[in-house]
Write an enzyme that holds these catalytic residues in place. Structure first.
Site, PDB file in Angstrom:
ATOM      1  N   ASP A   6       0.874  -1.189   0.000  1.00 11.39           N
ATOM      2  CA  ASP A   6       0.000   0.000   0.000  1.00 11.39           C
ATOM      3  C   ASP A   6       0.906   1.232   0.000  1.00 11.39           C
ATOM      4  OD1 ASP A   6      -0.907   0.492   3.508  1.00 11.39           O
ATOM      5  OD2 ASP A   6       0.886  -0.426   2.644  1.00 11.39           O
ATOM      6  N   ASP A  10       7.335   3.472   3.515  1.00  8.07           N
ATOM      7  CA  ASP A  10       8.213   2.328   3.772  1.00  8.07           C
ATOM      8  C   ASP A  10       7.982   1.201   2.771  1.00  8.07           C
ATOM      9  OD1 ASP A  10       5.753   2.155   5.149  1.00  8.07           O
ATOM     10  OD2 ASP A  10       6.520   0.664   6.525  1.00  8.07           O
ATOM     11  N   ASP A  11       6.778   1.147   2.189  1.00  7.73           N
ATOM     12  CA  ASP A  11       6.538   0.180   1.102  1.00  7.73           C
ATOM     13  C   ASP A  11       7.485   0.483  -0.069  1.00  7.73           C
ATOM     14  OD1 ASP A  11       3.852   0.971   2.488  1.00  7.73           O
ATOM     15  OD2 ASP A  11       3.457  -1.015   1.683  1.00  7.73           O
ATOM     16  N   ASN A  35      -2.607   2.736   3.366  1.00 11.68           N
ATOM     17  CA  ASN A  35      -2.090   4.046   3.813  1.00 11.68           C
ATOM     18  C   ASN A  35      -2.895   5.182   3.186  1.00 11.68           C
ATOM     19  OD1 ASN A  35       0.076   3.147   5.409  1.00 11.68           O
ATOM     20  ND2 ASN A  35       1.269   2.719   3.563  1.00 11.68           N
ATOM     21  N   THR A 119       3.009  -6.196   2.749  1.00 10.81           N
ATOM     22  CA  THR A 119       3.390  -5.047   3.598  1.00 10.81           C
ATOM     23  C   THR A 119       2.224  -4.065   3.720  1.00 10.81           C
ATOM     24  OG1 THR A 119       4.195  -3.726   1.742  1.00 10.81           O
ATOM     25  CG2 THR A 119       5.780  -5.243   2.788  1.00 10.81           C
ATOM     26  N   ASN A 154       0.409   0.614  16.997  1.00  9.71           N
ATOM     27  CA  ASN A 154       0.780   1.969  16.556  1.00  9.71           C
ATOM     28  C   ASN A 154      -0.433   2.805  16.138  1.00  9.71           C
ATOM     29  OD1 ASN A 154       0.271   0.673  14.148  1.00  9.71           O
ATOM     30  ND2 ASN A 154       2.320   0.986  13.278  1.00  9.71           N
ATOM     31  N   PHE A 161      -1.252  -1.014  12.273  1.00 12.05           N
ATOM     32  CA  PHE A 161      -2.081  -0.478  11.186  1.00 12.05           C
ATOM     33  C   PHE A 161      -2.542  -1.533  10.177  1.00 12.05           C
ATOM     34  CE2 PHE A 161      -3.982   2.526   8.421  1.00 12.05           C
ATOM     35  CZ  PHE A 161      -3.719   2.076   7.134  1.00 12.05           C
ATOM     36  N   ASN A 162      -1.640  -2.348   9.644  1.00 15.01           N
ATOM     37  CA  ASN A 162      -2.028  -3.279   8.568  1.00 15.01           C
ATOM     38  C   ASN A 162      -3.115  -4.250   9.013  1.00 15.01           C
ATOM     39  OD1 ASN A 162      -0.271  -2.180   6.710  1.00 15.01           O
ATOM     40  ND2 ASN A 162       1.393  -3.615   7.162  1.00 15.01           N
ATOM     41  N   HIS A 231       9.624  -0.538   8.653  1.00 13.51           N
ATOM     42  CA  HIS A 231       8.700  -1.659   8.858  1.00 13.51           C
ATOM     43  C   HIS A 231       8.705  -2.618   7.655  1.00 13.51           C
ATOM     44  CE1 HIS A 231       6.813   0.378  12.308  1.00 13.51           C
ATOM     45  NE2 HIS A 231       6.580   1.434  11.568  1.00 13.51           N
ATOM     46  N   ASP A 232       8.318  -2.104   6.505  1.00 21.17           N
ATOM     47  CA  ASP A 232       8.106  -2.956   5.334  1.00 21.17           C
ATOM     48  C   ASP A 232       9.405  -3.518   4.756  1.00 21.17           C
ATOM     49  OD1 ASP A 232       5.289  -0.939   4.140  1.00 21.17           O
ATOM     50  OD2 ASP A 232       5.434  -2.491   5.674  1.00 21.17           O
TER      51      ASP A 232
HETATM   52  O1  RIB Z   1       2.281  -0.365  10.855  1.00 26.50           O
HETATM   53  C1  RIB Z   1       3.184  -0.185   9.797  1.00 26.50           C
HETATM   54  C2  RIB Z   1       2.559  -0.555   8.505  1.00 26.50           C
HETATM   55  O2  RIB Z   1       1.458   0.305   8.238  1.00 26.50           O
HETATM   56  C3  RIB Z   1       3.507  -0.375   7.309  1.00 26.50           C
HETATM   57  O3  RIB Z   1       3.193  -1.337   6.337  1.00 26.50           O
HETATM   58  C4  RIB Z   1       3.180   1.007   6.812  1.00 26.50           C
HETATM   59  O4  RIB Z   1       3.410   1.139   5.407  1.00 26.50           O
HETATM   60  C5  RIB Z   1       1.706   1.093   7.090  1.00 26.50           C
HETATM   61  O5  RIB Z   1       1.041   0.522   5.998  1.00 26.50           O
HETATM   62 CA    CA Z   2       2.709  -0.644   4.050  1.00 24.57          CA
END
Ligand code: RIB
Ligand code: CA
Length: 310
Positions: A6, A10-11, A35, A119, A154, A161-162, A231-232
């Site tokens: 998404d 970080d993706d 995101n 991710t 988070n 989030f994911n 993260h990703d």
């Molecule tokens: O919590 C971090 C994740 O949520 C990562 O994949 C970031 O890109 C967001 O999508």
């Molecule tokens: Ca992501």
């Protein structure tokens, strides 16, 4: 490797790592709403691939909303464009439709050949499993960035989030009998990129250096964050070098109804926990310095661990 993203600051870096690592053949990238909207995550994914010269890697657009349709987004973190305000040229090519159909076809055509790295919210993966359960036995392994074996989360005190963005989809994914690794906040919050490391790239005009600098613009220059968690990219790193992390095999259950706990990944960490029926490899520790060296060196960027301490 097939990525499900998404994009996303970080993706974008996860895509770069997969593209540049010599042991990875990036077959395709699937996109999903997360995101930011599906339109933006797809547009951003094309921009990142094309900026890095990967115009032959197809992008398949997937789900525009979570399974139950409650949209959640993270543009406060990724910027309204979802790419941190990166000044990168628009892509001249279009995405392909129907990521779910693509995934089923690709994986069942070549059983055991693909590593699926996710991710993003897991909507595409859940839809694919529901549409054709043969996918589960056909995929080589799944490595996903998501969840937190131990709080905090988070987006809420307990949710990452994911998973939070589509808890029902995550519940389906964790309930499948496939080879699955959960790269949660427990380890991704330990792999941090700092403004000083970004500043060290300021004179570097390589495509990779410009990408790193551009996608982190919003976070460092607008939000003024102290550090940015990779993260990703760590999920891609774990797929490449599984011994970057220490893990435990345990069941992962997802809370989908809790008023305060929706999106929590519940992992039984009690010493006397019953043995898992559907074990997931849950990451509990990471060699952060080794991963960061892998990340920066693979992107051809200078990396000195002292910069981290600076
Ligand atoms: O919590 C971090 C994740 O949520 C990562 O994949 C970031 O890109 C967001 O999508
Ligand atoms: Ca992501």
């Amino acid at each position: 490797m097939i990525l499900d993203v998404d994009t996303g600051v970080d993706d974008a870096l996860a895509i770069a790592l997969a593209l540049r690592h010599p042991e990875v053949q990036l077959e395709a990238v699937m996109t999903v709403a997360g995101n930011v909207s599906l339109e933006l995550t797809t547009r951003n994914t094309l921009r990142v691939l094309d900026w890095l010269g990967a115009t032959s890697v197809p992008v398949y657009a997937g789900a525009a909303s979570p399974l139950l349709g409650i949209e959640r987004e993270a543009s406060h973190w990724h910027g309204t464009d979802g790419l941190g305000g990166a000044q990168l040229p628009a892509s001249q090519r279009a995405s392909q439709p129907d990521a779910v159909a693509y995934l089923i076809d690709a994986v069942t055509r070549e059983p055991g050949q693909f590593t699926l790295v996710c991710t993003a919210p897991l909507t595409n993966i859940a839809l694919a499993v529901q549409k054709d359960p043969r996918l589960v036995a056909a995929v080589g392994e799944v490595v996903l960035m998501g969840g937190a074996a131990r709080p905090p989360g988070n987006v809420t005190p307990v949710a990452e989030f994911n998973v939070y963005a589509d808890p029902e989809a995550a519940a389906i994914v964790f309930q499948q009998p496939w080879r699955l690794t959960m790269v949660g906040l427990d380890v991704t919050n330990q792999v941090l990129f700092s403004p000083s490391e970004r500043d060290a790239l300021s004179a570097n005009t390589s495509r990779e250096a410009v990408l790193v600098r551009e996608v982190s613009r919003h976070l460092f220059d607008v939000r003024g964050v102290d550090t940015m968690a990779l993260h990703d990219p760590l999920a891609v790193g774990v797929a490449i070098e599984p011994d970057l992390v220490t893990t435990l095999q345990q069941e992962v259950r997802v809370e989908t109804r809790g008023e305060l706990t929706a999106g929590q990944t519940v992992v039984d960490l009690r010493p006397n926990a019953p043995p898992p029926v559907l074990p997931t490899r849950v990451c509990t520790g990471v060699d952060a310095a080794r991963f960061k060296a892998l990340f920066f060196e693979t992107l051809g960027l200078p990396f000195s661990s002292t910069a981290t301490r600076a």
